[in-house]
Design a protein around this motif. Structure first.
Motif, mmCIF file in Angstrom:
data_model
loop_
_atom_site.group_PDB
_atom_site.id
_atom_site.type_symbol
_atom_site.label_atom_id
_atom_site.label_comp_id
_atom_site.label_asym_id
_atom_site.label_seq_id
_atom_site.Cartn_x
_atom_site.Cartn_y
_atom_site.Cartn_z
ATOM 1 N N LEU A 26 0.836 -1.188 0.000
ATOM 2 C CA LEU A 26 0.000 0.000 0.000
ATOM 3 C C LEU A 26 0.871 1.238 0.000
ATOM 4 C CD1 LEU A 26 -2.600 -1.033 2.730
ATOM 5 C CD2 LEU A 26 -2.869 -1.144 0.265
ATOM 6 N N GLY A 27 0.339 2.324 -0.544
ATOM 7 C CA GLY A 27 1.024 3.599 -0.483
ATOM 8 C C GLY A 27 0.942 4.188 0.922
ATOM 9 N N TYR A 28 1.630 5.293 1.123
ATOM 10 C CA TYR A 28 1.700 5.900 2.451
ATOM 11 C C TYR A 28 0.316 6.307 2.965
ATOM 12 C CZ TYR A 28 3.215 8.852 6.273
ATOM 13 O OH TYR A 28 3.390 9.397 7.516
ATOM 14 N N PHE A 29 -0.469 6.962 2.125
ATOM 15 C CA PHE A 29 -1.780 7.426 2.570
ATOM 16 C C PHE A 29 -2.748 6.261 2.774
ATOM 17 C CE2 PHE A 29 -0.092 11.274 0.519
ATOM 18 C CZ PHE A 29 -0.133 12.109 1.628
ATOM 19 N N ALA A 30 -2.695 5.267 1.896
ATOM 20 C CA ALA A 30 -3.558 4.087 2.063
ATOM 21 C C ALA A 30 -3.195 3.340 3.337
ATOM 22 C CB ALA A 30 -3.426 3.173 0.849
ATOM 23 N N LEU A 31 -1.897 3.263 3.634
ATOM 24 C CA LEU A 31 -1.447 2.607 4.859
ATOM 25 C C LEU A 31 -1.911 3.390 6.085
ATOM 26 C CD1 LEU A 31 0.198 0.145 5.673
ATOM 27 C CD2 LEU A 31 2.221 1.584 5.687
ATOM 28 N N GLY A 32 -1.855 4.709 5.994
ATOM 29 C CA GLY A 32 -2.330 5.552 7.102
ATOM 30 C C GLY A 32 -3.830 5.422 7.321
ATOM 31 N N SER A 94 2.990 9.145 17.063
ATOM 32 C CA SER A 94 2.860 7.857 17.755
ATOM 33 C C SER A 94 2.212 6.796 16.866
ATOM 34 C CB SER A 94 2.049 8.024 19.040
ATOM 35 O OG SER A 94 0.687 8.260 18.745
ATOM 36 N N LEU A 95 1.592 7.195 15.771
ATOM 37 C CA LEU A 95 0.974 6.234 14.860
ATOM 38 C C LEU A 95 1.972 5.642 13.862
ATOM 39 C CD1 LEU A 95 -2.358 8.082 14.118
ATOM 40 C CD2 LEU A 95 -1.987 6.172 15.661
ATOM 41 N N ALA A 96 3.123 6.269 13.696
ATOM 42 C CA ALA A 96 4.105 5.796 12.713
ATOM 43 C C ALA A 96 4.622 4.385 13.009
ATOM 44 C CB ALA A 96 5.253 6.790 12.601
ATOM 45 N N PRO A 97 4.949 4.034 14.272
ATOM 46 C CA PRO A 97 5.414 2.660 14.505
ATOM 47 C C PRO A 97 4.375 1.598 14.148
ATOM 48 C CG PRO A 97 5.999 4.045 16.367
ATOM 49 C CD PRO A 97 5.109 4.849 15.476
ATOM 50 N N GLN A 98 3.107 1.887 14.359
ATOM 51 C CA GLN A 98 2.067 0.930 14.001
ATOM 52 C C GLN A 98 1.978 0.765 12.488
ATOM 53 O OE1 GLN A 98 0.379 -1.060 16.041
ATOM 54 N NE2 GLN A 98 -0.485 -2.039 14.250
ATOM 55 N N MET A 99 2.133 1.866 11.770
ATOM 56 C CA MET A 99 2.135 1.778 10.306
ATOM 57 C C MET A 99 3.307 0.932 9.827
ATOM 58 S SD MET A 99 1.040 5.660 9.291
ATOM 59 C CE MET A 99 1.570 5.482 7.618
ATOM 60 N N GLN A 100 4.468 1.105 10.442
ATOM 61 C CA GLN A 100 5.639 0.324 10.058
ATOM 62 C C GLN A 100 5.443 -1.154 10.403
ATOM 63 O OE1 GLN A 100 8.033 1.317 8.222
ATOM 64 N NE2 GLN A 100 9.327 -0.479 8.345
ATOM 65 N N ALA A 101 4.855 -1.432 11.557
ATOM 66 C CA ALA A 101 4.596 -2.819 11.945
ATOM 67 C C ALA A 101 3.633 -3.479 10.956
ATOM 68 C CB ALA A 101 4.032 -2.878 13.361
ATOM 69 N N ASP A 102 2.601 -2.759 10.530
ATOM 70 C CA ASP A 102 1.672 -3.306 9.542
ATOM 71 C C ASP A 102 2.379 -3.592 8.221
ATOM 72 O OD1 ASP A 102 -0.373 -3.228 11.333
ATOM 73 O OD2 ASP A 102 -1.354 -1.471 10.461
ATOM 74 N N ILE A 104 5.553 -4.352 7.822
ATOM 75 C CA ILE A 104 6.419 -5.525 7.999
ATOM 76 C C ILE A 104 5.596 -6.805 8.024
ATOM 77 C CG2 ILE A 104 7.924 -6.691 9.665
ATOM 78 C CD1 ILE A 104 9.067 -3.895 10.293
ATOM 79 N N LEU A 105 4.452 -6.789 8.726
ATOM 80 C CA LEU A 105 3.594 -7.980 8.761
ATOM 81 C C LEU A 105 3.083 -8.336 7.370
ATOM 82 C CD1 LEU A 105 1.572 -7.378 12.037
ATOM 83 C CD2 LEU A 105 3.325 -9.106 11.618
#
Length: 120
Positions: A26-32, A94-102, A104-105
């Motif tokens: 997903l792109g950055y905005f879709a991931l957000g 604080s939402l950035a680490p969750q986006m990165q974890a998603d 990676i998963l």
């Protein structure tokens, strides 16, 4: 990588195909925006609403700071503005680490599908 994606997609059937669709990058905005759905979507909503209120409050304090007549009130409004805006920024980050974890998963699921395809 597109050829590999096509080979994996051709090899999968049924619910495995749906799993593959979920692993597309997903792109950055879709991931957000994806953070607002799922089991923890309500946490993202609370953070974003709180962050928005803090930013609006900080902006209002900044306007009061610019219109202050004496030094003491300017300091009070300025510190309030800075603290609220910095807290709002911190909440949003604080939402950035969750986006990165998603991300990676999703890539791990993709690698798993590649390994399953290789076994067949």
């Amino acid at each position: 990588m597109d050829k590999l994606d096509q080979l994996i997609e051709d090899a999968l059937k049924g619910e495995d195909r749906q799993l593959f669709e979920d692993t597309k990058e997903l792109g950055y905005f879709a991931l957000g925006l994806k953070q607002f759905r799922g089991r923890l979507g309500w946490v993202t909503w609370v953070i974003m609403i709180t962050q928005s209120l803090m930013f609006l409050g900080g902006s209002w304090c900044a306007v009061q700071f610019l219109g202050a007549d004496d030094t003491l009130s300017a300091v009070k409004w300025g510190i309030s503005s800075a603290v609220l805006i910095l807290c709002a920024i911190n909440l949003k980050l604080s939402l950035a680490p969750q986006m990165q974890a998603d991300r990676i998963l999703r890539e791990l699921k993709r690698m798993e599908l590649m390994m399953l395809n290789r076994k067949d």
